[in-house]
Design an enzyme around this catalytic site. Structure first.
Site, PDB file in Angstrom:
ATOM      1  N   ASN A 207     -39.196  57.232 -15.200  1.00  0.00           N
ATOM      2  CA  ASN A 207     -37.856  56.975 -14.882  1.00  0.00           C
ATOM      3  C   ASN A 207     -36.854  57.626 -16.023  1.00  0.00           C
ATOM      4  O   ASN A 207     -37.206  57.809 -17.165  1.00  0.00           O
ATOM      5  CB  ASN A 207     -37.283  55.535 -14.506  1.00  0.00           C
ATOM      6  CG  ASN A 207     -37.575  54.673 -15.546  1.00  0.00           C
ATOM      7  OD1 ASN A 207     -37.015  54.755 -16.591  1.00  0.00           O
ATOM      8  ND2 ASN A 207     -38.728  53.782 -15.417  1.00  0.00           N
ATOM      9  N   ASP A 276     -42.663  49.999 -11.698  1.00  0.00           N
ATOM     10  CA  ASP A 276     -43.004  48.917 -10.825  1.00  0.00           C
ATOM     11  C   ASP A 276     -44.213  49.524 -10.110  1.00  0.00           C
ATOM     12  O   ASP A 276     -45.004  48.712  -9.640  1.00  0.00           O
ATOM     13  CB  ASP A 276     -42.041  48.534  -9.835  1.00  0.00           C
ATOM     14  CG  ASP A 276     -40.990  47.870 -10.661  1.00  0.00           C
ATOM     15  OD1 ASP A 276     -41.294  46.896 -11.456  1.00  0.00           O
ATOM     16  OD2 ASP A 276     -39.781  47.867 -10.146  1.00  0.00           O
ATOM     17  N   LYS A 286     -55.676  69.125 -12.583  1.00  0.00           N
ATOM     18  CA  LYS A 286     -54.199  69.456 -12.017  1.00  0.00           C
ATOM     19  C   LYS A 286     -54.143  69.544 -10.608  1.00  0.00           C
ATOM     20  O   LYS A 286     -55.106  70.487 -10.112  1.00  0.00           O
ATOM     21  CB  LYS A 286     -53.752  70.652 -12.956  1.00  0.00           C
ATOM     22  CG  LYS A 286     -52.500  70.914 -12.866  1.00  0.00           C
ATOM     23  CD  LYS A 286     -51.875  72.243 -13.520  1.00  0.00           C
ATOM     24  CE  LYS A 286     -50.770  72.891 -12.881  1.00  0.00           C
ATOM     25  NZ  LYS A 286     -50.474  74.098 -13.245  1.00  0.00           N
ATOM     26  N   PHE A 320     -34.326  42.065 -18.772  1.00  0.00           N
ATOM     27  CA  PHE A 320     -33.236  42.711 -18.348  1.00  0.00           C
ATOM     28  C   PHE A 320     -33.394  43.073 -16.744  1.00  0.00           C
ATOM     29  O   PHE A 320     -34.510  43.170 -16.400  1.00  0.00           O
ATOM     30  CB  PHE A 320     -33.191  44.226 -18.934  1.00  0.00           C
ATOM     31  CG  PHE A 320     -32.738  44.025 -20.381  1.00  0.00           C
ATOM     32  CD1 PHE A 320     -33.438  43.575 -21.397  1.00  0.00           C
ATOM     33  CD2 PHE A 320     -31.567  44.857 -20.813  1.00  0.00           C
ATOM     34  CE1 PHE A 320     -32.913  43.446 -22.578  1.00  0.00           C
ATOM     35  CE2 PHE A 320     -30.918  44.600 -21.870  1.00  0.00           C
ATOM     36  CZ  PHE A 320     -31.631  43.920 -23.100  1.00  0.00           C
ATOM     37  N   LYS A 334     -34.392  36.614 -10.721  1.00  0.00           N
ATOM     38  CA  LYS A 334     -35.530  37.171 -11.574  1.00  0.00           C
ATOM     39  C   LYS A 334     -35.437  36.183 -13.033  1.00  0.00           C
ATOM     40  O   LYS A 334     -36.574  35.840 -13.648  1.00  0.00           O
ATOM     41  CB  LYS A 334     -35.186  38.464 -12.157  1.00  0.00           C
ATOM     42  CG  LYS A 334     -35.220  39.621 -11.123  1.00  0.00           C
ATOM     43  CD  LYS A 334     -34.780  41.082 -11.739  1.00  0.00           C
ATOM     44  CE  LYS A 334     -34.905  41.907 -10.428  1.00  0.00           C
ATOM     45  NZ  LYS A 334     -34.252  43.183 -10.916  1.00  0.00           N
TER      46      LYS A 334
HETATM   47  N1  CTP Z   1     -40.712  44.208 -16.139  1.00  0.00           N
HETATM   48  C1  CTP Z   1     -42.027  43.988 -16.463  1.00  0.00           C
HETATM   49  N2  CTP Z   1     -43.250  44.350 -16.100  1.00  0.00           N
HETATM   50  C2  CTP Z   1     -42.803  45.259 -14.759  1.00  0.00           C
HETATM   51  C3  CTP Z   1     -41.742  45.259 -14.163  1.00  0.00           C
HETATM   52  C4  CTP Z   1     -40.477  44.811 -14.995  1.00  0.00           C
HETATM   53  O1  CTP Z   1     -42.246  43.552 -17.735  1.00  0.00           O
HETATM   54  N3  CTP Z   1     -44.074  45.764 -14.259  1.00  0.00           N
HETATM   55  C5  CTP Z   1     -39.520  43.537 -16.828  1.00  0.00           C
HETATM   56  C6  CTP Z   1     -38.691  44.565 -17.379  1.00  0.00           C
HETATM   57  O2  CTP Z   1     -38.710  44.959 -18.768  1.00  0.00           O
HETATM   58  C7  CTP Z   1     -37.201  43.801 -17.095  1.00  0.00           C
HETATM   59  C8  CTP Z   1     -37.379  42.686 -16.108  1.00  0.00           C
HETATM   60  O3  CTP Z   1     -38.998  42.747 -15.733  1.00  0.00           O
HETATM   61  O4  CTP Z   1     -36.936  43.029 -18.484  1.00  0.00           O
HETATM   62  C9  CTP Z   1     -36.851  43.132 -14.854  1.00  0.00           C
HETATM   63  O5  CTP Z   1     -37.067  44.514 -14.233  1.00  0.00           O
HETATM   64  P1  CTP Z   1     -36.542  45.158 -13.001  1.00  0.00           P
HETATM   65  O6  CTP Z   1     -37.327  46.383 -12.816  1.00  0.00           O
HETATM   66  O7  CTP Z   1     -35.073  45.189 -12.951  1.00  0.00           O
HETATM   67  O8  CTP Z   1     -36.955  44.169 -11.928  1.00  0.00           O
HETATM   68  P2  CTP Z   1     -38.196  43.644 -11.076  1.00  0.00           P
HETATM   69  O9  CTP Z   1     -38.552  42.502 -11.500  1.00  0.00           O
HETATM   70  O10 CTP Z   1     -39.174  45.127 -11.459  1.00  0.00           O
HETATM   71  O11 CTP Z   1     -37.616  43.751  -9.714  1.00  0.00           O
HETATM   72  P3  CTP Z   1     -37.036  44.921  -8.663  1.00  0.00           P
HETATM   73  O12 CTP Z   1     -37.575  46.127  -9.323  1.00  0.00           O
HETATM   74  O13 CTP Z   1     -37.655  44.737  -7.440  1.00  0.00           O
HETATM   75  O14 CTP Z   1     -35.689  44.692  -8.939  1.00  0.00           O
END
Ligand code: CTP
Length: 393
Positions: A207, A276, A286, A320, A334
């Site tokens: 991202n 995620d 490749k 965050f 969260k």
């Molecule tokens: N985070 C993490 N490990 C993951 C995904 C997220 O530790 N695999 C942490 C991020 O660093 C951030 C927090 O969880 O501090 C929230 O991340 P975010 O992506 O906004 O939320 P998610 O819990 O992943 O939920 P969603 O994507 O469904 O909004």
């Protein structure tokens, strides 16, 4: 942080004197009042008028021609929150270490109760000279602060240690000298940047996170006296000074590295934009374009923060949340789910930007909307909140 601070900027006679101009601009931009004091030699390298124009204040050079109607060297020394000598020659360092006050700058340094930050710049052999080393050691023992020099190409054509520290690092050292040391004794773990989940040897899912928020947090925590480990995804940012930086690529690598440092951490700030999802298969070769249309099968990555929240003990956890709808509602969910103390909620416009508009939500239900500001400033505000919540218990 620098708003209204009186900084006496001493400039001595070295080729790096021109960098004092950029430093003055940056200090002014952050609200500091800059009072330049130049040695005679410095005026041979840059014109006092340039420095005076950027500082918006007169340049003081000569102890005998100070305008007595407005200010004298004792008043100049008294009003300082910080004295920064950038660049500092071996000569200046030697004089200060020996208690010699034979020009305006050395007199002001001797007369001022304010902290003194010295940024040496000189030829590498001069810097290696045992007399110069002993002078620096003596000053360090007396509490004088130093930033740099660094290794690199020198004006004299040589390569070696003696180059003025990068101006960003000098700025950081200025802020550190003026920072409260309210995180002393804390071991802070910060994550930053995006992760890369490999599809094949040359492609990945990622991202647009720049890592700026996490790096700003690591820098600010260090300035405030914490021992800081920064686990960073791939970013185009320089290592923050004084911080242990561990570079990782995938979410699995980030998890492994974070879990190494988690047990001894007292504060964790998870600013990384962890992917995620990741491809179930990482192809060894490749993927060629003449392959049949392909579907990527994705699986969830481990939620690192959730895992830390389950083994929280006495630690202080900051997460965050990036939300496109119901910012406060989703972020609060969260915070509860991941057992956090604070969650910093923001919209997608924060990604890859120098500024952001964030909402700080704490475990007690407090919601604080910060106005749009620089990520450096957000870092300070967030750490203020961490310190006050930790104090309140
Ligand atoms: N985070 C993490 N490990 C993951 C995904 C997220 O530790 N695999 C942490 C991020 O660093 C951030 C927090 O969880 O501090 C929230 O991340 P975010 O992506 O906004 O939320 P998610 O819990 O992943 O939920 P969603 O994507 O469904 O909004």
């Amino acid at each position: 942080m620098l708003e209204g601070k009186n900084i006496i900027l001493g400039v001595t006679g070295g080729i790096a004197a021109y960098k004092a101009l950029e430093l003055t601009r940056l200090l002014k931009k952050e609200g500091a009042c800059v009072w330049p004091v130049m040695t005679d030699a410095a005026t041979k390298f840059i014109g006092p008028l340039s420095l005076a124009t950027l500082a918006g204040n007169p340049v003081y050079t000569d102890i005998f021609t100070l305008d007595r109607a407005s200010i004298d060297h004792i008043e100049l020394a008294d009003r300082a929150d910080l004295l920064a000598v950038v660049p500092a020659t071996a000569n200046l360092i030697g004089k200060v270490a020996s208690g010699i006050a034979d020009n305006l700058l050395t007199t002001v340094i001797m007369a001022s109760p304010a902290p003194v930050l010295i940024a040496p710049a000189m030829n590498h052999r001069m810097y290696a000279n045992p007399v110069v080393r002993a002078n620096i050691e003596k000053l360090e023992e007396l509490g004088y602060l130093f930033v740099g020099p660094e290794r690199g190409e020198l004006a004299c054509g040589w390569e070696g240690e003696g180059r003025l520290a990068k101006i960003e690092d000098v700025m950081d050292a200025v802020k550190a000298a003026l920072s409260p040391k309210d995180l002393e004794g804390e071991k802070v773990l910060v994550t930053a940047g995006a992760t890369r989940e490999p599809i094949d040897p040359v492609r990945f899912i990622s991202n647009a996170s720049s890592g700026k928020m996490g790096y700003a947090l690591a820098r600010a925590a260090r300035r405030r006296g914490a021992e800081v480990v920064l686990v960073s995804g791939p970013v185009h940012l320089a290592d923050p000074p004084g911080v242990t930086v561990k570079r990782v690529e995938s979410s699995a690598e980030m998890r492994d590295e974070v879990l190494i440092h988690y047990p001894q951490s007292t504060v964790v700030m998870m600013a990384a934009a962890v992917s995620d999802f990741r491809p179930v298969l990482r192809r060894t070769g490749k993927i060629k374009k003449d392959t049949e249309p392909i579907a990527l099968e994705l699986e969830r990555t481990p939620d690192i923060l959730m895992e830390m929240g389950r083994n929280k003990d006495e630690r202080f956890l900051v997460g965050f949340a990036l939300e496109t709808e119901d910012l406060v509602g989703n972020a609060t969910e969260k915070l509860r789910e991941k057992n956090l103390d604070i969650i910093v909620a923001n919209g997608p416009e924060a990604i890859d930007s120098d500024t952001s508009r964030v909402t700080l939500i704490d475990r007690g239900g407090g919601v604080e909307n910060l106005s749009p500001m620089d990520k450096e400033e957000i870092a300070e505000r967030l750490l203020d909140k961490v310190v006050s919540m930790k104090k309140a218990g």
